[in-house]
Design a protein around this motif. Sequence first.
Motif: not given
Length: 460
Positions: A382-385, A452-457
Amino acid sequence: MNTQQTRADMGTIGLVARERAHTILHEVLDRGRPLDEVLQTDKRFGGLNDRDRSFARNLVATTLRRLGQIDALIDDCLDRPLPMEAAAAKNALRLGLCQILFLDTQTHAAVDTAVSLAGKRGPEKFKGVVNAILRRIVRAEGKNVLAHFPEQLNVPDWLWESWVASFGEDVATAIAESQLQIPPVDLTIRDDAEDGSDDRATERAGEWAEYLGGERIGRSSVRMTNAGDITALNGFDDGVWWVQDAAAALPADVLIAALARTGSDTGNVCDLCAAPGGKTAQLVTAGLDVMAVDVSGTRLGILKENLERLGLAAAVVEADALAWEPPGLFDAVLLDAPCSATGTIRRHPDIPYLKTAADVTHQTDLQRKFLDKASAMVRPGGVIVYSVCSLEDSEGPRQIARLLKRDPSLRLETIAAADVPDFKDCILPEGYVRVTPAHLADKGGVDGFFIARLRKKDTL
Protein backbone atom coordinates in the motif's frame (compact mmCIF):
# COMPACT_ATOMS: atom_id res chain seq x y z
CA MET A 1 -11.08 44.90 -1.24
CA ASN A 2 -7.55 45.26 -2.58
CA THR A 3 -4.87 47.89 -2.66
CA GLN A 4 -6.25 49.25 -5.92
CA GLN A 5 -9.33 50.63 -4.18
CA THR A 6 -9.57 54.36 -4.87
CA ARG A 7 -8.39 56.90 -2.38
CA ALA A 8 -11.79 58.57 -2.44
CA ASP A 9 -13.58 55.34 -1.51
CA MET A 10 -11.16 54.52 1.29
CA GLY A 11 -11.25 58.00 2.70
CA THR A 12 -14.99 57.82 3.25
CA ILE A 13 -14.79 54.67 5.37
CA GLY A 14 -15.19 55.88 8.93
CA LEU A 15 -13.97 55.18 12.39
CA VAL A 16 -16.18 52.12 12.98
CA ALA A 17 -14.31 49.90 10.49
CA ARG A 18 -10.98 51.06 11.88
CA GLU A 19 -12.16 50.39 15.44
CA ARG A 20 -12.87 46.78 14.47
CA ALA A 21 -9.47 46.54 12.81
CA HIS A 22 -7.88 47.90 15.99
CA THR A 23 -9.68 45.33 18.14
CA ILE A 24 -8.79 42.47 15.80
CA LEU A 25 -5.13 43.48 15.70
CA HIS A 26 -5.10 43.59 19.51
CA GLU A 27 -6.60 40.10 19.72
CA VAL A 28 -3.95 38.70 17.38
CA LEU A 29 -0.80 40.48 18.57
CA ASP A 30 -1.53 41.05 22.26
CA ARG A 31 -3.65 37.99 23.03
CA GLY A 32 -2.15 35.51 20.58
CA ARG A 33 -5.40 34.51 18.87
CA PRO A 34 -5.38 33.28 15.24
CA LEU A 35 -6.68 35.89 12.83
CA ASP A 36 -9.24 33.58 11.21
CA GLU A 37 -10.66 32.69 14.62
CA VAL A 38 -11.06 36.35 15.55
CA LEU A 39 -12.72 37.22 12.24
CA GLN A 40 -15.18 34.34 12.63
CA THR A 41 -16.14 35.10 16.23
CA ASP A 42 -16.13 38.92 16.35
CA LYS A 43 -19.85 39.73 16.10
CA ARG A 44 -19.27 43.44 15.60
CA PHE A 45 -16.95 42.71 12.69
CA GLY A 46 -19.58 40.39 11.21
CA GLY A 47 -22.16 43.15 11.59
CA LEU A 48 -20.27 45.65 9.42
CA ASN A 49 -21.50 46.31 5.91
CA ASP A 50 -19.59 44.58 3.10
CA ARG A 51 -17.37 47.55 2.30
CA ASP A 52 -16.34 48.26 5.91
CA ARG A 53 -15.81 44.57 6.65
CA SER A 54 -13.59 44.18 3.59
CA PHE A 55 -11.63 47.31 4.51
CA ALA A 56 -11.09 46.20 8.11
CA ARG A 57 -9.97 42.72 7.07
CA ASN A 58 -7.55 44.05 4.49
CA LEU A 59 -6.18 46.67 6.86
CA VAL A 60 -5.39 44.07 9.53
CA ALA A 61 -3.96 41.55 7.04
CA THR A 62 -1.74 44.16 5.39
CA THR A 63 -0.55 45.46 8.77
CA LEU A 64 0.45 41.92 9.74
CA ARG A 65 2.17 41.31 6.39
CA ARG A 66 4.20 44.49 6.84
CA LEU A 67 4.55 44.47 10.61
CA GLY A 68 8.33 44.08 10.64
CA GLN A 69 8.82 47.19 8.53
CA ILE A 70 6.14 49.13 10.41
CA ASP A 71 7.58 48.35 13.85
CA ALA A 72 11.13 49.11 12.72
CA LEU A 73 9.92 52.49 11.46
CA ILE A 74 8.15 53.20 14.76
CA ASP A 75 11.31 52.31 16.71
CA ASP A 76 13.34 54.60 14.48
CA CYS A 77 11.02 57.51 15.29
CA LEU A 78 11.27 57.05 19.07
CA ASP A 79 14.01 57.85 21.54
CA ARG A 80 12.88 54.93 23.70
CA PRO A 81 10.34 52.12 23.27
CA LEU A 82 6.70 52.76 24.11
CA PRO A 83 5.67 51.40 27.52
CA MET A 84 3.22 48.54 27.98
CA GLU A 85 0.40 50.96 28.79
CA ALA A 86 0.76 52.37 25.28
CA ALA A 87 -0.26 49.07 23.61
CA ALA A 88 -3.49 50.54 22.23
CA ALA A 89 -1.67 53.60 20.92
CA LYS A 90 0.97 51.42 19.25
CA ASN A 91 -1.68 49.35 17.46
CA ALA A 92 -3.41 52.55 16.33
CA LEU A 93 -0.06 53.81 15.08
CA ARG A 94 0.56 50.55 13.22
CA LEU A 95 -2.79 50.82 11.48
CA GLY A 96 -2.19 54.44 10.58
CA LEU A 97 1.22 53.76 9.11
CA CYS A 98 -0.13 50.81 7.14
CA GLN A 99 -2.76 53.01 5.52
CA ILE A 100 -0.30 55.76 4.62
CA LEU A 101 2.49 53.49 3.37
CA PHE A 102 0.75 50.48 1.86
CA LEU A 103 -2.95 51.16 1.27
CA ASP A 104 -2.78 54.67 -0.16
CA THR A 105 -5.55 55.89 2.12
CA GLN A 106 -6.20 59.63 2.32
CA THR A 107 -3.59 60.82 4.82
CA HIS A 108 -5.92 62.98 6.87
CA ALA A 109 -8.29 60.02 7.37
CA ALA A 110 -5.44 57.72 8.39
CA VAL A 111 -3.96 60.25 10.83
CA ASP A 112 -7.18 61.52 12.38
CA THR A 113 -8.69 58.07 12.99
CA ALA A 114 -5.44 56.65 14.37
CA VAL A 115 -5.13 59.53 16.85
CA SER A 116 -8.78 59.10 17.83
CA LEU A 117 -8.27 55.35 18.42
CA ALA A 118 -5.14 55.98 20.48
CA GLY A 119 -7.11 58.17 22.88
CA LYS A 120 -10.31 56.16 22.83
CA ARG A 121 -8.67 52.79 23.47
CA GLY A 122 -5.88 53.87 25.83
CA PRO A 123 -4.40 56.77 27.85
CA GLU A 124 -4.88 60.07 26.04
CA LYS A 125 -1.31 61.13 26.76
CA PHE A 126 -0.09 58.94 23.87
CA LYS A 127 -2.25 60.68 21.28
CA GLY A 128 0.48 63.25 20.73
CA VAL A 129 3.07 60.58 19.98
CA VAL A 130 0.82 58.92 17.43
CA ASN A 131 -0.02 62.23 15.80
CA ALA A 132 3.62 63.35 15.66
CA ILE A 133 4.94 60.14 14.09
CA LEU A 134 2.20 59.89 11.49
CA ARG A 135 2.55 63.51 10.44
CA ARG A 136 6.32 63.09 10.27
CA ILE A 137 5.88 60.19 7.83
CA VAL A 138 3.37 62.18 5.78
CA ARG A 139 5.84 65.08 5.51
CA ALA A 140 8.54 62.63 4.43
CA GLU A 141 6.22 61.59 1.59
CA GLY A 142 5.42 58.23 3.11
CA LYS A 143 6.87 55.52 0.93
CA ASN A 144 10.22 57.26 0.55
CA VAL A 145 11.10 56.25 4.09
CA LEU A 146 10.77 52.54 3.24
CA ALA A 147 14.12 52.51 1.44
CA HIS A 148 15.76 52.13 4.86
CA PHE A 149 13.46 49.29 5.96
CA PRO A 150 13.79 46.23 3.68
CA GLU A 151 10.99 43.70 3.24
CA GLN A 152 13.09 41.03 4.93
CA LEU A 153 12.17 42.72 8.23
CA ASN A 154 8.70 41.22 7.89
CA VAL A 155 10.11 37.74 8.51
CA PRO A 156 11.17 36.89 12.09
CA ASP A 157 14.88 36.08 12.40
CA TRP A 158 14.38 32.39 13.29
CA LEU A 159 12.18 31.87 10.23
CA TRP A 160 14.43 33.80 7.87
CA GLU A 161 17.48 31.84 8.98
CA SER A 162 15.70 28.52 8.43
CA TRP A 163 14.65 29.53 4.91
CA VAL A 164 18.13 30.69 3.96
CA ALA A 165 19.57 27.40 5.27
CA SER A 166 17.02 25.37 3.30
CA PHE A 167 16.69 27.30 0.05
CA GLY A 168 19.44 29.90 -0.13
CA GLU A 169 19.09 33.66 0.24
CA ASP A 170 17.66 34.33 -3.24
CA VAL A 171 14.77 31.88 -2.81
CA ALA A 172 14.23 33.00 0.78
CA THR A 173 13.90 36.57 -0.50
CA ALA A 174 11.44 35.45 -3.18
CA ILE A 175 9.37 33.63 -0.54
CA ALA A 176 9.29 36.73 1.65
CA GLU A 177 8.21 38.89 -1.30
CA SER A 178 5.46 36.47 -2.35
CA GLN A 179 3.94 36.55 1.12
CA LEU A 180 3.33 40.29 0.89
CA GLN A 181 0.78 39.83 -1.87
CA ILE A 182 -2.94 39.20 -1.48
CA PRO A 183 -3.32 35.61 -2.72
CA PRO A 184 -5.81 34.73 -5.45
CA VAL A 185 -8.58 32.17 -4.93
CA ASP A 186 -8.10 28.69 -6.36
CA LEU A 187 -10.94 26.32 -7.13
CA THR A 188 -10.57 22.55 -7.56
CA ILE A 189 -12.86 21.36 -10.36
CA ARG A 190 -14.43 17.97 -9.82
CA ASP A 191 -14.21 15.50 -12.67
CA ASP A 192 -17.00 12.93 -12.91
CA ALA A 193 -15.99 11.64 -16.32
CA GLU A 194 -16.23 7.88 -16.59
CA ASP A 195 -12.69 7.40 -17.84
CA GLY A 196 -11.28 9.49 -14.96
CA SER A 197 -8.20 10.27 -17.01
CA ASP A 198 -5.75 13.03 -16.21
CA ASP A 199 -6.27 14.47 -19.68
CA ARG A 200 -10.02 14.68 -19.17
CA ALA A 201 -9.64 16.28 -15.73
CA THR A 202 -7.29 18.90 -17.13
CA GLU A 203 -9.60 19.54 -20.07
CA ARG A 204 -12.58 20.00 -17.77
CA ALA A 205 -10.62 22.43 -15.56
CA GLY A 206 -9.68 24.36 -18.68
CA GLU A 207 -13.32 24.56 -19.73
CA TRP A 208 -14.35 25.95 -16.33
CA ALA A 209 -11.43 28.36 -16.31
CA GLU A 210 -12.71 29.85 -19.56
CA TYR A 211 -16.28 29.85 -18.28
CA LEU A 212 -15.42 31.60 -14.99
CA GLY A 213 -12.81 33.94 -16.44
CA GLY A 214 -9.95 32.30 -14.54
CA GLU A 215 -6.81 30.35 -15.42
CA ARG A 216 -6.14 26.64 -15.13
CA ILE A 217 -3.23 25.67 -12.88
CA GLY A 218 -2.03 22.14 -12.16
CA ARG A 219 -4.21 19.14 -12.93
CA SER A 220 -7.65 20.49 -12.06
CA SER A 221 -7.39 23.91 -10.40
CA VAL A 222 -8.81 27.19 -11.65
CA ARG A 223 -7.26 30.40 -10.37
CA MET A 224 -9.54 33.41 -9.87
CA THR A 225 -7.75 36.74 -9.48
CA ASN A 226 -10.91 38.69 -8.65
CA ALA A 227 -13.32 36.05 -7.42
CA GLY A 228 -15.63 38.32 -5.41
CA ASP A 229 -18.41 36.51 -3.57
CA ILE A 230 -17.49 32.83 -3.91
CA THR A 231 -21.03 31.61 -3.32
CA ALA A 232 -22.28 33.71 -6.25
CA LEU A 233 -19.96 32.07 -8.79
CA ASN A 234 -21.39 29.69 -11.34
CA GLY A 235 -21.00 26.09 -10.23
CA PHE A 236 -21.12 26.72 -6.48
CA ASP A 237 -24.72 25.61 -5.95
CA ASP A 238 -24.23 22.68 -8.32
CA GLY A 239 -21.18 21.40 -6.45
CA VAL A 240 -18.89 21.67 -9.46
CA TRP A 241 -15.89 22.92 -7.46
CA TRP A 242 -14.54 23.74 -4.02
CA VAL A 243 -12.01 26.29 -2.76
CA GLN A 244 -8.52 24.82 -2.40
CA ASP A 245 -5.07 26.25 -3.10
CA ALA A 246 -3.53 24.69 -6.20
CA ALA A 247 -0.60 23.36 -4.17
CA ALA A 248 -2.93 21.92 -1.52
CA ALA A 249 -4.48 19.76 -4.25
CA LEU A 250 -1.16 18.04 -4.96
CA PRO A 251 -1.05 15.48 -2.08
CA ALA A 252 -4.32 13.84 -3.14
CA ASP A 253 -3.23 13.96 -6.80
CA VAL A 254 -0.01 12.16 -5.86
CA LEU A 255 -1.92 9.46 -3.97
CA ILE A 256 -4.52 8.97 -6.71
CA ALA A 257 -1.77 8.63 -9.32
CA ALA A 258 0.01 5.95 -7.29
CA LEU A 259 -3.13 3.84 -6.91
CA ALA A 260 -4.06 4.23 -10.56
CA ARG A 261 -0.56 3.13 -11.61
CA THR A 262 -0.89 -0.15 -9.69
CA GLY A 263 -4.47 -0.85 -10.72
CA SER A 264 -5.89 -0.05 -7.28
CA ASP A 265 -7.83 3.06 -8.25
CA THR A 266 -11.00 1.74 -6.61
CA GLY A 267 -9.33 0.97 -3.28
CA ASN A 268 -10.07 2.07 0.25
CA VAL A 269 -8.26 5.12 1.56
CA CYS A 270 -7.96 6.78 4.96
CA ASP A 271 -7.69 10.54 4.97
CA LEU A 272 -6.13 11.35 8.35
CA CYS A 273 -6.49 14.91 9.64
CA ALA A 274 -9.11 15.27 6.91
CA ALA A 275 -10.98 18.48 7.74
CA PRO A 276 -12.02 20.79 6.17
CA GLY A 277 -12.29 18.25 3.37
CA GLY A 278 -10.72 19.43 0.12
CA LYS A 279 -8.50 16.38 -0.15
CA THR A 280 -11.33 14.09 0.91
CA ALA A 281 -13.43 15.48 -1.95
CA GLN A 282 -10.61 14.83 -4.41
CA LEU A 283 -10.28 11.21 -3.28
CA VAL A 284 -14.01 10.54 -3.41
CA THR A 285 -14.32 12.16 -6.84
CA ALA A 286 -11.57 9.82 -8.05
CA GLY A 287 -13.81 6.86 -7.20
CA LEU A 288 -12.07 5.81 -4.00
CA ASP A 289 -13.77 4.48 -0.86
CA VAL A 290 -12.75 7.11 1.69
CA MET A 291 -12.75 7.19 5.47
CA ALA A 292 -12.16 10.75 6.70
CA VAL A 293 -10.78 11.05 10.24
CA ASP A 294 -10.27 14.21 12.28
CA VAL A 295 -10.20 15.11 15.96
CA SER A 296 -12.16 18.36 15.55
CA GLY A 297 -15.92 18.02 15.50
CA THR A 298 -16.29 21.62 14.39
CA ARG A 299 -13.98 21.18 11.42
CA LEU A 300 -15.63 17.88 10.54
CA GLY A 301 -18.92 19.75 10.46
CA ILE A 302 -17.44 21.95 7.73
CA LEU A 303 -16.23 18.81 5.92
CA LYS A 304 -19.72 17.30 6.00
CA GLU A 305 -21.28 20.53 4.73
CA ASN A 306 -18.79 20.65 1.87
CA LEU A 307 -19.41 17.02 0.90
CA GLU A 308 -23.17 17.57 1.02
CA ARG A 309 -22.94 20.60 -1.28
CA LEU A 310 -20.76 18.61 -3.65
CA GLY A 311 -23.05 15.58 -3.59
CA LEU A 312 -20.22 13.32 -2.36
CA ALA A 313 -20.15 10.68 0.36
CA ALA A 314 -17.41 9.47 2.70
CA ALA A 315 -17.30 7.67 6.02
CA VAL A 316 -16.61 10.41 8.58
CA VAL A 317 -14.99 9.57 11.92
CA GLU A 318 -14.46 12.04 14.76
CA ALA A 319 -11.50 10.66 16.70
CA ASP A 320 -7.97 11.29 17.86
CA ALA A 321 -6.17 9.48 15.07
CA LEU A 322 -3.30 8.47 17.35
CA ALA A 323 -5.66 6.62 19.68
CA TRP A 324 -8.13 5.45 17.02
CA GLU A 325 -8.29 1.81 15.95
CA PRO A 326 -9.20 1.49 12.25
CA PRO A 327 -11.54 -1.29 11.09
CA GLY A 328 -8.80 -2.85 8.98
CA LEU A 329 -5.80 -2.09 6.79
CA PHE A 330 -6.10 0.47 4.00
CA ASP A 331 -4.82 0.44 0.45
CA ALA A 332 -3.57 3.96 1.07
CA VAL A 333 -3.34 6.61 3.78
CA LEU A 334 -3.19 10.33 3.11
CA LEU A 335 -1.59 12.12 6.04
CA ASP A 336 -1.76 15.90 5.74
CA ALA A 337 -0.16 16.27 9.14
CA PRO A 338 -0.47 19.05 11.72
CA CYS A 339 2.41 21.45 11.14
CA SER A 340 3.76 24.95 11.69
CA ALA A 341 2.01 26.08 8.46
CA THR A 342 4.89 28.39 7.53
CA GLY A 343 4.11 27.75 3.87
CA THR A 344 0.73 29.48 4.19
CA ILE A 345 1.77 32.89 5.53
CA ARG A 346 0.47 34.48 2.31
CA ARG A 347 -3.03 33.42 3.43
CA HIS A 348 -2.40 33.60 7.18
CA PRO A 349 -0.17 36.62 7.86
CA ASP A 350 -0.53 36.16 11.62
CA ILE A 351 1.57 32.96 11.61
CA PRO A 352 4.99 34.68 12.04
CA TYR A 353 3.69 36.32 15.23
CA LEU A 354 1.90 33.30 16.69
CA LYS A 355 4.51 30.61 15.98
CA THR A 356 8.07 30.16 17.24
CA ALA A 357 10.91 27.73 16.62
CA ALA A 358 9.65 25.81 19.68
CA ASP A 359 6.31 25.28 17.92
CA VAL A 360 8.13 23.66 15.00
CA THR A 361 9.83 21.23 17.41
CA HIS A 362 6.48 20.33 18.96
CA GLN A 363 4.90 19.72 15.57
CA THR A 364 7.85 17.60 14.48
CA ASP A 365 7.31 15.26 17.45
CA LEU A 366 3.60 15.02 16.67
CA GLN A 367 4.24 14.29 12.98
CA ARG A 368 6.54 11.40 13.92
CA LYS A 369 3.71 9.79 15.87
CA PHE A 370 1.25 10.29 13.01
CA LEU A 371 3.66 8.73 10.51
CA ASP A 372 4.15 5.66 12.69
CA LYS A 373 0.38 5.35 12.99
CA ALA A 374 -0.09 5.68 9.23
CA SER A 375 2.49 2.95 8.59
CA ALA A 376 0.62 0.59 10.90
CA MET A 377 -2.64 1.30 9.06
CA VAL A 378 -1.58 0.52 5.48
CA ARG A 379 -1.45 -2.97 3.96
CA PRO A 380 1.70 -4.49 2.44
CA GLY A 381 2.14 -2.96 -1.01
CA GLY A 382 0.00 0.00 0.00
CA VAL A 383 0.77 3.71 -0.21
CA ILE A 384 1.30 6.51 2.28
CA VAL A 385 1.35 10.13 1.14
CA TYR A 386 2.72 12.51 3.76
CA SER A 387 2.29 16.24 3.34
CA VAL A 388 2.74 19.40 5.39
CA CYS A 389 2.14 23.04 4.43
CA SER A 390 5.46 23.88 6.09
CA LEU A 391 8.75 25.14 4.69
CA GLU A 392 10.81 23.80 7.58
CA ASP A 393 13.37 21.03 6.97
CA SER A 394 12.57 19.26 10.23
CA GLU A 395 8.93 18.86 9.21
CA GLY A 396 9.73 17.75 5.67
CA PRO A 397 12.92 16.10 4.37
CA ARG A 398 14.41 15.34 7.77
CA GLN A 399 11.10 13.94 9.02
CA ILE A 400 10.97 11.42 6.17
CA ALA A 401 14.66 10.54 6.50
CA ARG A 402 14.11 9.66 10.15
CA LEU A 403 11.01 7.62 9.29
CA LEU A 404 12.87 5.49 6.75
CA LYS A 405 15.63 4.78 9.28
CA ARG A 406 13.27 3.53 11.97
CA ASP A 407 10.72 1.77 9.73
CA PRO A 408 12.30 -0.76 7.33
CA SER A 409 8.86 -1.70 5.99
CA LEU A 410 8.69 1.54 3.99
CA ARG A 411 10.51 2.82 0.94
CA LEU A 412 10.40 6.25 -0.65
CA GLU A 413 8.67 6.25 -4.04
CA THR A 414 9.65 8.92 -6.54
CA ILE A 415 6.86 11.30 -7.53
CA ALA A 416 6.61 11.53 -11.32
CA ALA A 417 6.32 14.77 -13.28
CA ALA A 418 3.01 13.54 -14.72
CA ASP A 419 1.61 13.34 -11.18
CA VAL A 420 2.06 17.08 -10.58
CA PRO A 421 1.54 19.08 -13.80
CA ASP A 422 2.83 22.66 -13.53
CA PHE A 423 4.86 21.61 -10.47
CA LYS A 424 7.44 19.29 -12.02
CA ASP A 425 10.21 21.78 -11.22
CA CYS A 426 9.39 21.20 -7.54
CA ILE A 427 10.36 17.51 -7.68
CA LEU A 428 13.76 17.15 -6.00
CA PRO A 429 16.36 14.44 -6.74
CA GLU A 430 15.32 12.54 -3.61
CA GLY A 431 11.93 11.95 -5.24
CA TYR A 432 9.69 14.15 -3.13
CA VAL A 433 7.98 17.43 -3.94
CA ARG A 434 8.89 20.68 -2.24
CA VAL A 435 6.86 23.72 -3.25
CA THR A 436 7.66 27.23 -2.06
CA PRO A 437 5.26 30.20 -2.14
CA ALA A 438 7.51 31.73 -4.81
CA HIS A 439 6.60 28.97 -7.29
CA LEU A 440 4.42 30.30 -10.14
CA ALA A 441 5.09 33.79 -8.77
CA ASP A 442 4.09 35.35 -12.09
CA LYS A 443 0.65 33.79 -11.64
CA GLY A 444 0.18 34.80 -8.00
CA GLY A 445 2.26 32.12 -6.23
CA VAL A 446 1.03 29.12 -4.26
CA ASP A 447 1.10 27.83 -0.70
CA GLY A 448 4.31 26.11 0.38
CA PHE A 449 4.12 22.32 0.67
CA PHE A 450 6.30 19.29 1.26
CA ILE A 451 4.97 15.99 -0.15
CA ALA A 452 6.50 12.52 0.06
CA ARG A 453 5.07 9.24 -1.25
CA LEU A 454 6.00 6.01 0.51
CA ARG A 455 5.25 2.41 -0.40
CA LYS A 456 4.85 -0.38 2.15
CA LYS A 457 7.03 -3.29 1.10
CA ASP A 458 5.26 -6.56 0.31
CA THR A 459 7.81 -8.45 2.44
CA LEU A 460 10.59 -7.37 4.76
